[in-house]
Design a protein around this motif. Structure first.
Motif, PDB file in Angstrom:
ATOM      1  N   LEU A  42       0.786  -1.231   0.000  1.00 58.24           N
ATOM      2  CA  LEU A  42       0.000   0.000   0.000  1.00 58.24           C
ATOM      3  C   LEU A  42       0.821   1.286   0.000  1.00 58.24           C
ATOM      4  N   GLY A  43       2.079   1.245   0.411  1.00 60.29           N
ATOM      5  CA  GLY A  43       2.825   2.494   0.511  1.00 60.29           C
ATOM      6  C   GLY A  43       4.311   2.312   0.268  1.00 60.29           C
ATOM      7  N   LEU A  44       4.948   3.381  -0.196  1.00 63.19           N
ATOM      8  CA  LEU A  44       6.390   3.417  -0.478  1.00 63.19           C
ATOM      9  C   LEU A  44       6.910   4.816  -0.204  1.00 63.19           C
ATOM     10  N   ALA A  45       8.030   4.904   0.486  1.00 64.83           N
ATOM     11  CA  ALA A  45       8.673   6.198   0.722  1.00 64.83           C
ATOM     12  C   ALA A  45      10.184   6.015   0.733  1.00 64.83           C
ATOM     13  N   PHE A  46      10.871   6.914   0.048  1.00 67.07           N
ATOM     14  CA  PHE A  46      12.334   6.907   0.020  1.00 67.07           C
ATOM     15  C   PHE A  46      12.868   7.801   1.135  1.00 67.07           C
ATOM     16  N   ALA A  47      13.892   7.316   1.827  1.00 63.42           N
ATOM     17  CA  ALA A  47      14.495   8.101   2.904  1.00 63.42           C
ATOM     18  C   ALA A  47      15.057   9.408   2.351  1.00 63.42           C
ATOM     19  N   PRO A  48      15.052  10.462   3.155  1.00 66.71           N
ATOM     20  CA  PRO A  48      15.608  11.739   2.686  1.00 66.71           C
ATOM     21  C   PRO A  48      17.051  11.617   2.213  1.00 66.71           C
ATOM     22  N   ASP A  49      17.807  10.661   2.788  1.00 74.57           N
ATOM     23  CA  ASP A  49      19.202  10.467   2.374  1.00 74.57           C
ATOM     24  C   ASP A  49      19.349   9.281   1.429  1.00 74.57           C
ATOM     25  N   TYR A  50      18.311   8.991   0.662  1.00 71.68           N
ATOM     26  CA  TYR A  50      18.314   7.822  -0.216  1.00 71.68           C
ATOM     27  C   TYR A  50      19.515   7.805  -1.162  1.00 71.68           C
ATOM     28  N   ALA A  51      19.946   8.956  -1.620  1.00 77.60           N
ATOM     29  CA  ALA A  51      21.060   9.018  -2.567  1.00 77.60           C
ATOM     30  C   ALA A  51      22.316   8.364  -2.002  1.00 77.60           C
ATOM     31  N   THR A  52      22.507   8.455  -0.690  1.00 80.31           N
ATOM     32  CA  THR A  52      23.702   7.877  -0.075  1.00 80.31           C
ATOM     33  C   THR A  52      23.416   6.582   0.687  1.00 80.31           C
ATOM     34  N   SER A  53      22.260   6.498   1.332  1.00 80.80           N
ATOM     35  CA  SER A  53      21.961   5.319   2.146  1.00 80.80           C
ATOM     36  C   SER A  53      21.304   4.210   1.344  1.00 80.80           C
ATOM     37  N   GLY A  54      20.588   4.564   0.269  1.00 84.41           N
ATOM     38  CA  GLY A  54      19.850   3.581  -0.513  1.00 84.41           C
ATOM     39  C   GLY A  54      18.642   3.015   0.196  1.00 84.41           C
ATOM     40  N   ARG A  55      18.248   3.617   1.320  1.00 90.14           N
ATOM     41  CA  ARG A  55      17.134   3.105   2.106  1.00 90.14           C
ATOM     42  C   ARG A  55      15.777   3.554   1.573  1.00 90.14           C
ATOM     43  N   PHE A  56      14.822   2.650   1.657  1.00 95.21           N
ATOM     44  CA  PHE A  56      13.433   3.008   1.398  1.00 95.21           C
ATOM     45  C   PHE A  56      12.547   2.137   2.282  1.00 95.21           C
TER      46      PHE A  56
END
Length: 432
Positions: A124-138
């Motif tokens: 139902l939902g997806l969000a990329f971490a604010p630091d996704y560019a470096t952490s790759g977290r979502f």
């Protein structure tokens, strides 16, 4: 779809470069009596802002086919690191990749074996971490095979178009020894949206647990996560046993009703299926706007100024601003109409427009488009309305939300929202 016409007497200038975002067809969601529909082949459309008024006006929106071949999409999220890439959340459990307008054959993430799909359940939902560019977290929100809500963290693989499924970590609620899920007593009102606020924290909207009229009064029970908006800090090391910590500024961390979970940001929500922040990066205020699905008669749109948690939006005691089930008092007050009220202009105050804004039918989505508002009026709210099958675009000034409902324009089906790289907002539709 007919265009949204600007006011008479205003001069228009061409603005062919404006892209109002991608839009995707999806399932009907939220209301218990609504029947979920599976669409075997669904197309994505792009809304183009073709003209912009020189004064306070509404842009004309047009749609064109962009991509097809998706199954039950419920979300659209822009890759924060690549303008050419967007991700589509499919309710059965896959996240698909669109690159330069083409749906790629390989999924970004496939959770179909872990997801219970049907009705209001699913991925139902997806969000990329604010630091996704470096952490790759979502982060994703889904219903597991037991019917409970899971919020899980992943990281992308060496290929930015493919996630690493082995990196999955399910957040543990209430501490390291807590469950890796939030129990859902019924199949409906799962909420499901995820969004990072301007403060960098993750906001998780949870429905009241389902059935009808919140039979166990969970939305007003301090020890329940259900029927609440949660706010957590997920910027923690991988070794953190819970996967998050509670922000020190959360309103119930050291106060409020006895036994309140510290993760809770606000009380009294029925099914906050979608919500959005007025993004300061695009000239917004940082306010949180929540579309909370009503029971039978009234829909609620909650406007929350930035950093103003600790509110009680009133459900189930009230449906919108109207008394509903009043046999048990709310956890705290004031509620709804007074507690959610914001300053309005004098004309609106004379008209006694209630806040939260109440609409008949079913109000599904609410976003603020700062990119394509050229009125100088502080952005425009783009909205979808299921019961009357309409979408509309209204100035972000609070009092216009009711006064300008006449500017809705009819579309074919219920819509959802997305956001492109520039912060422009989109609509999802299944027929053209």
């Amino acid at each position: 779809m007919s265009a949204v016409r600007p006011r008479a007497g205003l001069t228009l200038r061409p603005n062919w470069g404006c892209l109002a975002g991608l839009a995707i067809a999806e399932l009907r969601h939220g209301r218990r009596r609504a029947r979920a529909r599976t669409l075997p082949s669904i197309a994505i459309v792009v809304f183009l802002t073709c003209f912009v008024a020189a004064a306070d006006a509404y842009a004309q929106l047009r749609a064109q086919l962009h991509a097809s071949g998706l199954t039950s999409p419920v979300g659209f999220v822009q890759d924060p690191t690549d303008r050419s890439v967007q991700f589509v959340v499919e309710q059965p459990g896959r996240i698909r990749v669109i690159q330069n307008g083409a749906v790629l054959p390989t999924s970004f993430l496939d959770l179909q074996s872990a997801v219970a799909f049907g009705g209001e359940r699913g991925l139902l939902g997806l969000a990329f971490a604010p630091d996704y560019a470096t952490s790759g977290r979502f982060f994703v929100n889904f219903t597991n095979t037991a019917g409970d809500t899971v919020v899980a963290r992943f990281v992308r693989s060496g290929n930015p178009l493919v996630a690493d499924p082995s990196s999955r970590f399910d957040l543990r609620w209430g501490g390291a020894g807590g469950p890796a899920f939030i129990t859902q007593p019924f199949a409906n009102h799962n909420g499901g949206n995820l969004a990072f606020g301007p403060d960098g924290f993750l906001y998780i909207g949870l429905g009241d647990g389902g059935s009808g009229n919140d039979p166990e009064n969970r939305s007003q029970t301090p020890s329940e996560w259900l029927g609440k908006m949660l706010r957590i800090d997920v910027n923690v090391p991988d070794a953190n046993p819970s996967g998050y910590q509670v922000p020190s500024t959360n309103p119930f961390l050291s106060g409020g009703p006895a036994g309140t979970r510290p993760e809770i940001w606000s009380f009294g929500l029925r099914n906050p299926w979608r919500y959005s922040f007025d993004d300061p990066a695009h000239g917004g205020t940082g306010a949180l706007i929540i579309a909370d699905v009503g029971q039978n008669h009234w829909e609620e749109v909650d406007y929350e100024p930035p950093n103003r948690g600790g509110r009680n939006y009133g459900w189930r005691y009230r449906e919108g601003a109207h008394d509903n089930v009043t046999s048990i008092p709310p956890a705290f007050g004031p509620l709804g109409r007074r507690y959610g009220r914001v300053r309005v202009s004098r004309p609106c105050a004379r008209a006694r427009v209630p806040w939260p804004i109440l609409l008949r039918g079913s109000f599904r989505a609410r976003v603020v488009d700062r990119v394509h508002d050229r009125s100088g009026g502080g952005g425009a709210r783009v909205e979808s309305h299921r019961a009357h099958r309409r979408i509309g675009r209204q100035p972000a000034r609070h009092h216009h939300l009711v006064r300008r409902r006449r500017r809705w324009r009819v579309v074919h089906r219920e819509l959802r929202n997305g956001e492109d790289f520039q912060g422009a907002r989109s609509r999802f539709d299944g027929r053209f």
